[in-house]
Scaffold this motif. Sequence first.
Motif, mmCIF file in Angstrom:
data_model
loop_
_atom_site.group_PDB
_atom_site.id
_atom_site.type_symbol
_atom_site.label_atom_id
_atom_site.label_comp_id
_atom_site.label_asym_id
_atom_site.label_seq_id
_atom_site.Cartn_x
_atom_site.Cartn_y
_atom_site.Cartn_z
ATOM 1 N N ARG A 314 0.824 -1.216 0.000
ATOM 2 C CA ARG A 314 0.000 0.000 0.000
ATOM 3 C C ARG A 314 0.853 1.259 0.000
ATOM 4 O O ARG A 314 0.525 2.246 -0.677
ATOM 5 C CB ARG A 314 -0.915 -0.005 1.227
ATOM 6 N N ARG A 315 1.955 1.218 0.765
ATOM 7 C CA ARG A 315 2.817 2.404 0.788
ATOM 8 C C ARG A 315 3.539 2.592 -0.533
ATOM 9 O O ARG A 315 3.813 3.724 -0.934
ATOM 10 C CB ARG A 315 3.822 2.257 1.916
ATOM 11 N N ALA A 316 3.867 1.492 -1.199
ATOM 12 C CA ALA A 316 4.580 1.600 -2.480
ATOM 13 C C ALA A 316 3.658 2.072 -3.591
ATOM 14 O O ALA A 316 4.102 2.745 -4.530
ATOM 15 C CB ALA A 316 5.192 0.240 -2.844
ATOM 16 N N HIS A 317 2.364 1.739 -3.547
ATOM 17 C CA HIS A 317 1.414 2.125 -4.600
ATOM 18 C C HIS A 317 0.186 2.748 -3.949
ATOM 19 O O HIS A 317 -0.879 2.129 -3.857
ATOM 20 C CB HIS A 317 1.003 0.906 -5.434
ATOM 21 N N PRO A 318 0.307 3.949 -3.439
ATOM 22 C CA PRO A 318 -0.859 4.597 -2.812
ATOM 23 C C PRO A 318 -1.916 4.951 -3.857
ATOM 24 O O PRO A 318 -1.607 5.233 -5.016
ATOM 25 C CB PRO A 318 -0.248 5.854 -2.158
ATOM 26 N N GLU A 319 -3.185 4.931 -3.446
ATOM 27 C CA GLU A 319 -4.267 5.288 -4.356
ATOM 28 C C GLU A 319 -4.301 6.809 -4.569
ATOM 29 O O GLU A 319 -4.263 7.586 -3.614
ATOM 30 C CB GLU A 319 -5.603 4.818 -3.776
ATOM 31 N N ALA A 320 -4.390 7.198 -5.828
ATOM 32 C CA ALA A 320 -4.424 8.626 -6.163
ATOM 33 C C ALA A 320 -5.811 9.185 -5.839
ATOM 34 O O ALA A 320 -6.830 8.546 -6.161
ATOM 35 C CB ALA A 320 -4.112 8.827 -7.643
ATOM 36 N N PRO A 321 -5.915 10.344 -5.227
ATOM 37 C CA PRO A 321 -7.233 10.912 -4.915
ATOM 38 C C PRO A 321 -7.971 11.329 -6.191
ATOM 39 O O PRO A 321 -7.370 11.801 -7.153
ATOM 40 C CB PRO A 321 -6.897 12.117 -4.024
#
Length: 348
Positions: A314-321
């Motif tokens: 999750r930290r490596a590929h955070p969801e873009a707002p």
Amino acid sequence: MTWFKVDDSFHDHPKVLNLDLAAVGLWTLAGSYCARHLLDGVISDRQIRAIGGTRRQAEKLVAAGLWSVHRDDADAAPSARRYVFNDWTDFQPTRADVTTKRREDAERKREARARRTQDNKRNRKDQQEWKNVREDVQPDAPVDVHAESSRARGRAPAPAPASRPDPTRPDRDLPPPSDDEPSVTRGPSALSSSTFSDGTPIPPEPPADHRGPATDGTAALAYDAEIIPLETGTAAKPKPARAEPVHRTFVRTILGGAGYPRATIDQLATQVAKLSGKHPTDLIADALREWDRRPAGTIPAHLPTVLGDVVKARRAHPEAPKSKLRTLAELTHQERLAEQHTTRKAIE
């Protein structure tokens, strides 16, 4: 074990200086033999030959004054003679001394074993008495100081202020749900229910394995319910995490009909119970799904490691707002689809 003692000045004693090494060796071996067999320094001609000595070497020791012929064998044949160490009792322990010491040692060890046996019996008795203590009488139970002081003054103690229900108490002690609170079935009727409160089917229980049938006695809760540990401990002695029915239901809901045996479900529920107080529910659910996708060699005890991998991912590929325009477009599209569905139903 006895010892044959040799003085540190034996090597330059006048009686030894005129002897050859063979005679000195016979004297040493004969002394060791007499000490081993408790002969009090008496050795026969046959025993001398048995340890490798000769009659001539024995005669040299007699001539040097280290040995003497036994007083009862002065007129006996050379093959029937016995020889005696001079001054044996002055330097070596006698047979009576050795047997007395061995008897005292055996008695001391017997008494020590008896004391140890008594101590073990006393310890087992104390442990059994401690197990028989009633559950409501515990040395660490908290004491209500205000209630005790009120009783001492002859007055009835004031009622305790209302607080949240104790989660460790049975379900019959919980207050009834309010009107704005989602209804959750309590008691035996919930055990026969096959759906959640919202109508979602509950995955079936896995088949019983070698550990025997399940003994769960509480109602199953919905998946999106908050997982709360039902036991609390102290800083000095924390309570170990234990799987509750809510944790098992949570695992079965996430894994669905994967066909895992009951033992695997229980082990995963125990890991969920350990993680529930430290991580959010959605993160634990993602960890269970990732564990299910792992190879068959991944055991339930690896669930915390899998959760750590999920956090790293999750930290490596955070969801873009999402932007406001995109959100507005999605809402408009959903409303249009709803209107089309309503119109189609009206035409039909």
